[in-house]
Design a protein around this motif. Structure first.
Motif, PDB file in Angstrom:
ATOM      1  N   ARG A  57      39.801  51.944  47.429  1.00 30.40           N
ATOM      2  CA  ARG A  57      40.784  53.036  47.482  1.00 30.40           C
ATOM      3  C   ARG A  57      41.548  53.014  48.812  1.00 30.40           C
ATOM      4  O   ARG A  57      42.760  53.251  48.843  1.00 30.40           O
ATOM      5  CB  ARG A  57      40.089  54.388  47.282  1.00 30.40           C
ATOM      6  N   ALA A  58      40.829  52.718  49.899  1.00 29.59           N
ATOM      7  CA  ALA A  58      41.479  52.658  51.220  1.00 29.59           C
ATOM      8  C   ALA A  58      42.493  51.519  51.277  1.00 29.59           C
ATOM      9  O   ALA A  58      43.578  51.671  51.851  1.00 29.59           O
ATOM     10  CB  ALA A  58      40.418  52.484  52.308  1.00 29.59           C
ATOM     11  N   ILE A  59      42.148  50.374  50.683  1.00 29.09           N
ATOM     12  CA  ILE A  59      43.077  49.237  50.679  1.00 29.09           C
ATOM     13  C   ILE A  59      44.307  49.555  49.835  1.00 29.09           C
ATOM     14  O   ILE A  59      45.442  49.259  50.218  1.00 29.09           O
ATOM     15  CB  ILE A  59      42.360  47.969  50.157  1.00 29.09           C
ATOM     16  N   LEU A  60      44.089  50.159  48.681  1.00 30.44           N
ATOM     17  CA  LEU A  60      45.217  50.536  47.817  1.00 30.44           C
ATOM     18  C   LEU A  60      46.131  51.549  48.503  1.00 30.44           C
ATOM     19  O   LEU A  60      47.343  51.565  48.285  1.00 30.44           O
ATOM     20  CB  LEU A  60      44.695  51.098  46.491  1.00 30.44           C
ATOM     21  N   ALA A  61      45.549  52.381  49.350  1.00 30.79           N
ATOM     22  CA  ALA A  61      46.334  53.387  50.075  1.00 30.79           C
ATOM     23  C   ALA A  61      46.980  52.809  51.330  1.00 30.79           C
ATOM     24  O   ALA A  61      47.804  53.482  51.966  1.00 30.79           O
ATOM     25  CB  ALA A  61      45.442  54.571  50.448  1.00 30.79           C
ATOM     26  N   GLY A  62      46.596  51.581  51.710  1.00 33.06           N
ATOM     27  CA  GLY A  62      47.158  50.967  52.915  1.00 33.06           C
ATOM     28  C   GLY A  62      46.627  51.575  54.197  1.00 33.06           C
ATOM     29  O   GLY A  62      47.368  51.769  55.168  1.00 33.06           O
ATOM     30  N   HIS A  63      45.348  51.871  54.233  1.00 31.32           N
ATOM     31  CA  HIS A  63      44.753  52.563  55.371  1.00 31.32           C
ATOM     32  C   HIS A  63      44.039  51.618  56.336  1.00 31.32           C
ATOM     33  O   HIS A  63      43.489  50.585  55.933  1.00 31.32           O
ATOM     34  CB  HIS A  63      43.732  53.604  54.880  1.00 31.32           C
ATOM     35  N   HIS A  64      44.052  52.000  57.617  1.00 41.81           N
ATOM     36  CA  HIS A  64      43.136  51.395  58.581  1.00 41.81           C
ATOM     37  C   HIS A  64      41.758  51.991  58.311  1.00 41.81           C
ATOM     38  O   HIS A  64      41.643  53.171  57.952  1.00 41.81           O
ATOM     39  CB  HIS A  64      43.565  51.698  60.016  1.00 41.81           C
ATOM     40  N   ILE A  65      40.703  51.200  58.512  1.00 43.64           N
ATOM     41  CA  ILE A  65      39.371  51.583  58.022  1.00 43.64           C
ATOM     42  C   ILE A  65      38.336  51.537  59.141  1.00 43.64           C
ATOM     43  O   ILE A  65      38.330  50.600  59.961  1.00 43.64           O
ATOM     44  CB  ILE A  65      38.934  50.638  56.879  1.00 43.64           C
ATOM     45  N   ASN A  66      37.466  52.528  59.160  1.00 45.89           N
ATOM     46  CA  ASN A  66      36.293  52.522  60.041  1.00 45.89           C
ATOM     47  C   ASN A  66      35.048  52.530  59.171  1.00 45.89           C
ATOM     48  O   ASN A  66      34.845  53.444  58.372  1.00 45.89           O
ATOM     49  CB  ASN A  66      36.291  53.752  60.964  1.00 45.89           C
ATOM     50  N   LEU A  67      34.212  51.502  59.304  1.00 48.74           N
ATOM     51  CA  LEU A  67      32.948  51.426  58.570  1.00 48.74           C
ATOM     52  C   LEU A  67      31.852  52.003  59.459  1.00 48.74           C
ATOM     53  O   LEU A  67      31.508  51.423  60.502  1.00 48.74           O
ATOM     54  CB  LEU A  67      32.630  49.974  58.207  1.00 48.74           C
ATOM     55  N   LEU A  68      31.330  53.146  59.075  1.00 48.55           N
ATOM     56  CA  LEU A  68      30.357  53.874  59.890  1.00 48.55           C
ATOM     57  C   LEU A  68      28.976  53.780  59.256  1.00 48.55           C
ATOM     58  O   LEU A  68      28.773  54.193  58.111  1.00 48.55           O
ATOM     59  CB  LEU A  68      30.784  55.343  60.017  1.00 48.55           C
ATOM     60  N   GLN A 220      46.213  44.727  59.835  1.00 47.47           N
ATOM     61  CA  GLN A 220      45.224  45.564  59.155  1.00 47.47           C
ATOM     62  C   GLN A 220      44.019  45.704  60.072  1.00 47.47           C
ATOM     63  O   GLN A 220      43.353  44.717  60.378  1.00 47.47           O
ATOM     64  CB  GLN A 220      44.796  44.934  57.831  1.00 47.47           C
ATOM     65  N   PHE A 221      43.776  46.913  60.558  1.00 42.69           N
ATOM     66  CA  PHE A 221      42.649  47.141  61.461  1.00 42.69           C
ATOM     67  C   PHE A 221      41.409  47.546  60.676  1.00 42.69           C
ATOM     68  O   PHE A 221      41.472  48.392  59.778  1.00 42.69           O
ATOM     69  CB  PHE A 221      42.967  48.230  62.479  1.00 42.69           C
ATOM     70  N   ILE A 222      40.286  46.946  61.042  1.00 41.73           N
ATOM     71  CA  ILE A 222      38.976  47.343  60.524  1.00 41.73           C
ATOM     72  C   ILE A 222      38.079  47.587  61.739  1.00 41.73           C
ATOM     73  O   ILE A 222      37.965  46.721  62.617  1.00 41.73           O
ATOM     74  CB  ILE A 222      38.338  46.243  59.645  1.00 41.73           C
ATOM     75  N   PHE A 223      37.464  48.747  61.785  1.00 43.87           N
ATOM     76  CA  PHE A 223      36.536  49.069  62.874  1.00 43.87           C
ATOM     77  C   PHE A 223      35.134  49.249  62.299  1.00 43.87           C
ATOM     78  O   PHE A 223      34.976  49.648  61.141  1.00 43.87           O
ATOM     79  CB  PHE A 223      36.950  50.361  63.592  1.00 43.87           C
ATOM     80  N   THR A 224      34.116  48.944  63.101  1.00 43.10           N
ATOM     81  CA  THR A 224      32.745  49.276  62.713  1.00 43.10           C
ATOM     82  C   THR A 224      32.130  50.112  63.817  1.00 43.10           C
ATOM     83  O   THR A 224      32.460  49.947  64.989  1.00 43.10           O
ATOM     84  CB  THR A 224      31.877  48.018  62.468  1.00 43.10           C
ATOM     85  N   ALA A 225      31.242  51.000  63.432  1.00 42.00           N
ATOM     86  CA  ALA A 225      30.604  51.877  64.423  1.00 42.00           C
ATOM     87  C   ALA A 225      29.243  52.320  63.916  1.00 42.00           C
ATOM     88  O   ALA A 225      28.997  52.381  62.709  1.00 42.00           O
ATOM     89  CB  ALA A 225      31.483  53.103  64.696  1.00 42.00           C
ATOM     90  N   ASN A 226      28.362  52.605  64.849  1.00 41.75           N
ATOM     91  CA  ASN A 226      27.022  53.104  64.553  1.00 41.75           C
ATOM     92  C   ASN A 226      26.982  54.584  64.928  1.00 41.75           C
ATOM     93  O   ASN A 226      27.369  54.941  66.044  1.00 41.75           O
ATOM     94  CB  ASN A 226      25.995  52.309  65.378  1.00 41.75           C
ATOM     95  N   PRO A 227      26.533  55.469  64.031  1.00 44.15           N
ATOM     96  CA  PRO A 227      26.510  56.903  64.353  1.00 44.15           C
ATOM     97  C   PRO A 227      25.733  57.210  65.624  1.00 44.15           C
ATOM     98  O   PRO A 227      26.063  58.155  66.345  1.00 44.15           O
ATOM     99  CB  PRO A 227      25.829  57.539  63.135  1.00 44.15           C
ATOM    100  N   GLU A 228      24.699  56.419  65.902  1.00 46.54           N
ATOM    101  CA  GLU A 228      23.887  56.643  67.095  1.00 46.54           C
ATOM    102  C   GLU A 228      24.734  56.490  68.355  1.00 46.54           C
ATOM    103  O   GLU A 228      24.539  57.174  69.350  1.00 46.54           O
ATOM    104  CB  GLU A 228      22.735  55.641  67.125  1.00 46.54           C
ATOM    105  N   ILE A 244      42.710  56.647  62.635  1.00 39.67           N
ATOM    106  CA  ILE A 244      42.038  55.761  61.677  1.00 39.67           C
ATOM    107  C   ILE A 244      42.012  56.488  60.341  1.00 39.67           C
ATOM    108  O   ILE A 244      41.389  57.542  60.205  1.00 39.67           O
ATOM    109  CB  ILE A 244      40.613  55.415  62.153  1.00 39.67           C
ATOM    110  N   ASP A 245      42.689  55.927  59.344  1.00 38.21           N
ATOM    111  CA  ASP A 245      42.954  56.665  58.111  1.00 38.21           C
ATOM    112  C   ASP A 245      41.708  56.942  57.284  1.00 38.21           C
ATOM    113  O   ASP A 245      41.568  58.011  56.694  1.00 38.21           O
ATOM    114  CB  ASP A 245      43.955  55.880  57.252  1.00 38.21           C
ATOM    115  N   ALA A 246      40.796  55.965  57.178  1.00 41.46           N
ATOM    116  CA  ALA A 246      39.647  56.117  56.272  1.00 41.46           C
ATOM    117  C   ALA A 246      38.354  55.791  57.013  1.00 41.46           C
ATOM    118  O   ALA A 246      38.238  54.739  57.651  1.00 41.46           O
ATOM    119  CB  ALA A 246      39.799  55.190  55.065  1.00 41.46           C
ATOM    120  N   GLN A 247      37.406  56.696  56.945  1.00 36.33           N
ATOM    121  CA  GLN A 247      36.068  56.448  57.515  1.00 36.33           C
ATOM    122  C   GLN A 247      35.078  56.352  56.361  1.00 36.33           C
ATOM    123  O   GLN A 247      34.830  57.322  55.653  1.00 36.33           O
ATOM    124  CB  GLN A 247      35.662  57.564  58.467  1.00 36.33           C
ATOM    125  N   ILE A 248      34.519  55.164  56.169  1.00 38.24           N
ATOM    126  CA  ILE A 248      33.628  54.900  55.036  1.00 38.24           C
ATOM    127  C   ILE A 248      32.201  54.777  55.546  1.00 38.24           C
ATOM    128  O   ILE A 248      31.924  53.980  56.448  1.00 38.24           O
ATOM    129  CB  ILE A 248      34.065  53.613  54.307  1.00 38.24           C
TER     130      ILE A 248
END
Length: 507
Positions: A57-68, A220-228, A244-248
């Motif tokens: 859905r984030a790709i279809l919307a053209g969003h920058h993404i953060n994988l948390l 196309q930006f993709i970020f990763t992060a650890n909640p800790e 950052i448009d979408a946080q997954i």
């Protein structure tokens, strides 16, 4: 194939090529794959109903993404698989630093070259694998690393003033133009460096020191992060999170079956190990159950998480332990044992973050307790519940013969390096073991029958019907009461100390 025949700007125009943004490219290729029922993220298990739909859905919307998510949840693996949604080849102005589109040049170099050569401007083709850039965020990362800076050597060599755009040495992000840029562990990036990303994410341009340069980058930006990390080492500054448009949110496998699929796929078992060591599903279940027990353990820091790398490393060590035993005994092949599982402690001790109580216990003891709990949990899938058999009044416990043998003062040593012959001989001397296994699992192979006999012993010890003591080279099984009575008593030592003190006091 266009990339083999088109070599100039004129040929590219004649082919009907039209520029697309990288987000449009990802979107259109995703749509095509979904329509054709193709697998979009191969090798990613357990996310079919959660992470993958959100990502699509984030790709279809053209969003920058953060994988948390916590460590070992395939965040980086997912980011790298996005490359498969890019076109296989992309045209660029040959020799340009910024992967300039021949029909929409960005850099001074490309603009000047096109102005000079026109339709004869050379065109090169970039493979999609070269359009992926990844940077691990560390405290020492600078704006110059990511964005760029003035290069005094370039200025001196080209005899240009610092006000000329051509003296800029571009950083990683401008060089990722028309591609995917991934920043791993974003919270570890210093706040002032995070600020430098604001313009790129919102307006799509960059600013370098005092230069009046505006480069509308297409990334196309993709970020990763650890909640800790949000609290421990740093945090994502609020304006950047807003851009950052979408946080997954990712998660650990929700079943041991999914965990087993991941471990089997990722474990690096060599061909010679596969030929020498025969494994079974029970070992896979035990390895996965350790991770399950760790994630719910009072000794393990739940905020830190338990990576899938724990099960992968543990299984690799189980197989390596069996291989070593075969090599030591000069055997051409061997069957895995529960002892191989128990000896994989080193794969666990470094993979779990302990709370204070866990630190007091010690990493090795915690690992052994987790393994013991895994055995206890899975034991009930293969054998009757020993706790219920203790309460039976009219029926004899199926474990009575085995318990009585140990109760008569017999002990059994199972050494990790014991040969297959010695291993079988040791298990065969315990009455009742084979009877229980063959009654409940009559169709098993001889090798797996011996494995279940050993598993039965470990299970009985975890349910306190017999005792298991850890030996340097293996395990010793004996009667539970006798092991209690032979424990060292500290009262005698205290009395000895008192006797020594008495003469001193008289003096």
């Amino acid at each position: 194939m266009q990339h083999e025949t088109i070599r100039t700007l004129g040929q590219l125009r004649a082919s009907g090529y039209t520029p697309r943004t990288v987000k449009a490219e990802l979107r259109e290729n995703l749509i095509r794959k979904l329509k054709n029922k193709e697998e979009v993220f191969p090798g990613i298990f357990g996310y079919d109903e959660t992470v993958i739909p959100e990502l699509q859905r984030a790709i279809l919307a053209g969003h920058h993404i953060n994988l948390l998510g916590l460590r070992g949840q395939a965040k980086t693996r997912i980011a790298r698989l996005l490359v498969n949604l890019l076109d296989e080849y992309m045209p660029v102005v040959a020799g340009s630093e910024l992967n300039d589109d021949p029909l929409q040049p960005l850099s001074v170099f490309a603009k000047n070259l096109i102005a000079e050569k026109g339709d004869e401007t050379p065109v090169a083709w970039m493979h999609r694998n070269d359009r992926y850039t990844e940077k691990l965020a560390t405290p020492d990362v600078s704006v110059a690393d990511l964005i760029g800076d003035a290069d005094p050597i370039k200025a001196a060599t080209l005899k240009l003033p610092y006000s000329d755009e051509r003296v800029i040495h571009f950083g990683l992000i401008p060089r990722a133009h028309r591609g995917i840029f991934v920043i791993n562990e974003l919270p570890d990036l210093q706040a002032r460096i995070q600020v430098s990303l604001f313009n790129i994410l919102q307006e799509g341009d960059i600013q370098i020191r005092g230069f009046k340069v505006r480069l509308p980058l297409d990334i196309q930006f993709i970020f990763t992060a650890n909640p800790e990390d949000y609290t421990n080492r740093g945090s994502i500054v609020t304006p950047l999170k807003d851009r950052i448009d979408a946080q997954i949110i990712t998660h650990y496998p929700k079943s041991t079956e999914i965990g087993k699929r991941i471990t089997k796929q990722e474990a690096r078992i060599k061909d010679e190990q596969k030929g020498m060591v025969t494994s079974n599903e029970v070992i896979h279940d035990l390895v996965e159950q350790v991770a399950v027990e760790a994630r719910g353990s009072e000794f393990v820091d739940a905020k830190s998480g338990v990576s899938a790398r724990l099960t992968i490393s543990a299984y690799e060590q189980v197989i390596a332990g069996a291989e070593r035993r075969a090599l030591v005994n000069g055997e051409a092949n061997t069957y895995v044992r529960v002892g191989d599982f128990i000896s994989a402690v080193p794969a666990i001790t470094g993979k779990v973050e302990l709370v204070y109580e866990g630190e007091q216990e010690g990493a090795g003891i915690v690992a052994e307790k987790l393994m013991g709990k895994a055995i206890r949990t899975l034991f009930l899938n293969f054998f009757p519940d020993p706790d219920k058999s203790k309460k039976l009044k009219n029926r004899v416990s199926p474990y009575k013969a085995t318990q009585e043998w140990f109760g008569n003062g017999n002990t059994l040593d199972l050494l990790h390096d014991a040969s297959t012959e010695d291993y079988k001989k040791a298990l065969d001397q315990v009455p009742g073991l084979r009877d229980i296994v063959t009654e409940l699992h009559p169709k098993e192979t001889p090798e797996h029958t011996y494995f279940l006999m050993e598993f039965l012993l470990h299970g009985l010890s975890e349910h306190s019907l017999i005792s298991r003591n850890r030996l340097t080279a293996g395990a010793q099984f004996k009667d539970l009461l006798s092991s209690m009575f032979t424990m060292p008593t500290f009262g005698e030592d205290e009395d000895d100390e008192d006797e020594e003190e008495k003469p001193r006091r008289r003096r």
